[in-house]
Design an enzyme around this catalytic site. Structure first.
Site, short mmCIF file in Angstrom:
data_model
loop_
_atom_site.label_atom_id
_atom_site.label_comp_id
_atom_site.label_asym_id
_atom_site.label_seq_id
_atom_site.Cartn_x
_atom_site.Cartn_y
_atom_site.Cartn_z
N ILE A 36 5.47 -4.60 10.01
CA ILE A 36 5.64 -4.09 8.65
C ILE A 36 5.27 -2.63 8.74
O ILE A 36 4.11 -2.28 8.91
CB ILE A 36 4.80 -4.88 7.64
CG1 ILE A 36 5.31 -6.33 7.57
CG2 ILE A 36 4.85 -4.21 6.27
CD1 ILE A 36 4.52 -7.22 6.64
N ARG A 68 -9.40 -0.87 4.62
CA ARG A 68 -9.15 -0.60 3.20
C ARG A 68 -9.90 -1.55 2.28
O ARG A 68 -10.27 -1.18 1.17
CB ARG A 68 -7.65 -0.69 2.89
CG ARG A 68 -6.86 0.54 3.31
CD ARG A 68 -5.44 0.46 2.77
NE ARG A 68 -4.63 1.61 3.18
CZ ARG A 68 -4.46 2.71 2.46
NH1 ARG A 68 -5.05 2.83 1.28
NH2 ARG A 68 -3.70 3.70 2.91
N LYS A 90 0.04 -10.15 8.30
CA LYS A 90 0.22 -8.77 8.70
C LYS A 90 -1.14 -8.30 9.20
O LYS A 90 -2.11 -8.22 8.44
CB LYS A 90 0.67 -7.91 7.52
CG LYS A 90 0.76 -6.42 7.85
CD LYS A 90 1.10 -5.60 6.61
CE LYS A 90 1.11 -4.10 6.95
NZ LYS A 90 1.39 -3.26 5.75
N TYR A 116 -2.60 -10.42 4.52
CA TYR A 116 -2.66 -9.02 4.96
C TYR A 116 -4.11 -8.69 5.29
O TYR A 116 -4.96 -8.61 4.39
CB TYR A 116 -2.12 -8.11 3.86
CG TYR A 116 -2.04 -6.65 4.18
CD1 TYR A 116 -2.22 -6.16 5.48
CD2 TYR A 116 -1.75 -5.72 3.18
CE1 TYR A 116 -2.13 -4.81 5.76
CE2 TYR A 116 -1.66 -4.36 3.45
CZ TYR A 116 -1.85 -3.91 4.73
OH TYR A 116 -1.76 -2.56 5.02
N TYR A 175 -13.14 -4.91 -2.50
CA TYR A 175 -14.32 -4.57 -3.29
C TYR A 175 -15.24 -5.77 -3.51
O TYR A 175 -16.45 -5.68 -3.30
CB TYR A 175 -13.94 -3.95 -4.66
CG TYR A 175 -15.15 -3.41 -5.39
CD1 TYR A 175 -15.73 -2.21 -5.01
CD2 TYR A 175 -15.72 -4.12 -6.44
CE1 TYR A 175 -16.86 -1.72 -5.66
CE2 TYR A 175 -16.85 -3.64 -7.09
CZ TYR A 175 -17.41 -2.44 -6.70
OH TYR A 175 -18.53 -1.97 -7.33
N THR A 188 0.83 -1.21 0.00
CA THR A 188 0.00 0.00 0.00
C THR A 188 0.87 1.26 0.00
O THR A 188 0.64 2.19 -0.78
CB THR A 188 -0.90 0.02 1.25
OG1 THR A 188 -1.66 -1.18 1.29
CG2 THR A 188 -1.84 1.21 1.22
N THR A 189 1.89 1.28 0.87
CA THR A 189 2.76 2.44 0.99
C THR A 189 3.55 2.68 -0.29
O THR A 189 3.93 3.80 -0.59
CB THR A 189 3.71 2.26 2.19
OG1 THR A 189 2.94 1.87 3.34
CG2 THR A 189 4.45 3.55 2.52
#
Length: 294
Positions: free
Chosen positions: A206, A140, A164, A135, A109, A46-47
């Site tokens: 993380i 999100r 994570k 994850y 989604y 994501t980052t």
């Protein structure tokens, strides 16, 4: 054996002003992270703004980070997708390019059922040999990977080894560690929860914070593992104002702003992310000064 223990950096992807990947700066960032004690590099999460990269860019960045790192520390490639076929493709290619592990976000989604999540992750795991971290970030993705689902996958799919955890739900995380008798590699996905996660048997974090404070984030984990829980907790608490500033706008807007303030030339974001609001950038600047990194 865990892929790594300690602080893994969720590495940003530096862009030029035209929004192309800045590979020269990316190499500098990787080298700096290794020099300052980071225990693993997570590329294209994501980052790293993977969601705005083409598949070719995504895989080129993973390949480049693996080439620069040269196995000095593990590289974990973010290869998750809400399309199982795409996740399989990216994962297979990342393995070919030298990734030491994979990070697979839950399909967003689509909002799959728990059985759908199991089928998705198993489909990817069947196609690669390297270890996989799930994850869990429902804020999100819109879907939670249940503790029972994570436990089932980690206990019965050989190369799904951990998770994570960014749900913030410590009751569910405690359930997970109980269900697996600790036989799951647990990593904090939230910088403000590193020490609590370690106390439940976590292997590390993380981290977004590691982009701008790699040695300090590493030391939070190292102190805990050495048995100095008091120092670990003190380091965690000292970082809270900075961590809060790093998340006062959606990640990775603040952390790229922070790196730019430090002269690291992280560059702009890609749309739909935009530059940090001035009042929030001032808050971030002040927090960085107080923490001693600016």
């Amino acid at each position: 054996m865990a892929i790594y223990e300690g602080a893994g950096v969720a590495l940003i992807t530096p862009f030029k002003e035209n929004r192309d990947v800045n590979y020269e700066k990316l190499e500098e960032l990787v080298e700096e992270q290794i020099a300052l004690g980071t225990d693993s590099i997570i590329a294209c999460g994501t980052t790293g703004e993977a969601s705005t990269m083409t598949h070719e860019e995504h895989l080129d960045v993973i390949k480049f980070v693996c080439q620069v790192t040269k196995k000095r520390i593990p590289v974990i490639a973010g290869t998750g997708s809400n399309c199982t076929e795409t996740a399989v493709y990216l994962s297979e290619e990342a393995e070919k390019h030298g990734a030491d592990g994979l990070l697979l976000v839950s399909p967003y989604y689509n909002k799959a059922t728990q059985n759908g999540l199991k089928a998705h992750f198993k489909a990817v795991a069947d196609k690669v040999r390297i270890p996989i971290l799930l994850y869990n970030i429902p804020a999100r993705t819109g879907v939670t990977i249940a503790a029972e689902t994570i436990a089932d996958l980690c206990l019965h799919v050989p190369n799904i080894v951990g998770v994570k955890e960014a749900s913030g739900n410590f009751s569910a995380i405690a359930d997970l560690m109980n269900l697996t008798d600790g036989r799951v590699d647990l990593y904090s996905g939230n910088d403000d929860q590193i020490v609590p996660m370690l106390s439940l048997g976590g292997k590390g974090v993380i981290s977004v914070l590691s982009n701008i404070a790699p040695s300090q984030t590493h030391e939070i984990c190292e102190s805990y593992f050495k048995g100095d829980v008091k120092r670990s907790a003190a380091l965690q608490l000292a970082a809270i104002p900075l961590i809060n500033a790093l998340f006062c706008e959606v990640n990775p807007i603040p952390v790229k702003a922070a790196l730019n303030l430090m002269g690291k030339a992280a560059g702009p974001m890609r749309l739909p992310l935009t530059e940090m609001e001035p009042k929030n950038q001032e808050r971030l600047r002040q927090a960085m000064k107080e923490y001693g990194i600016l």
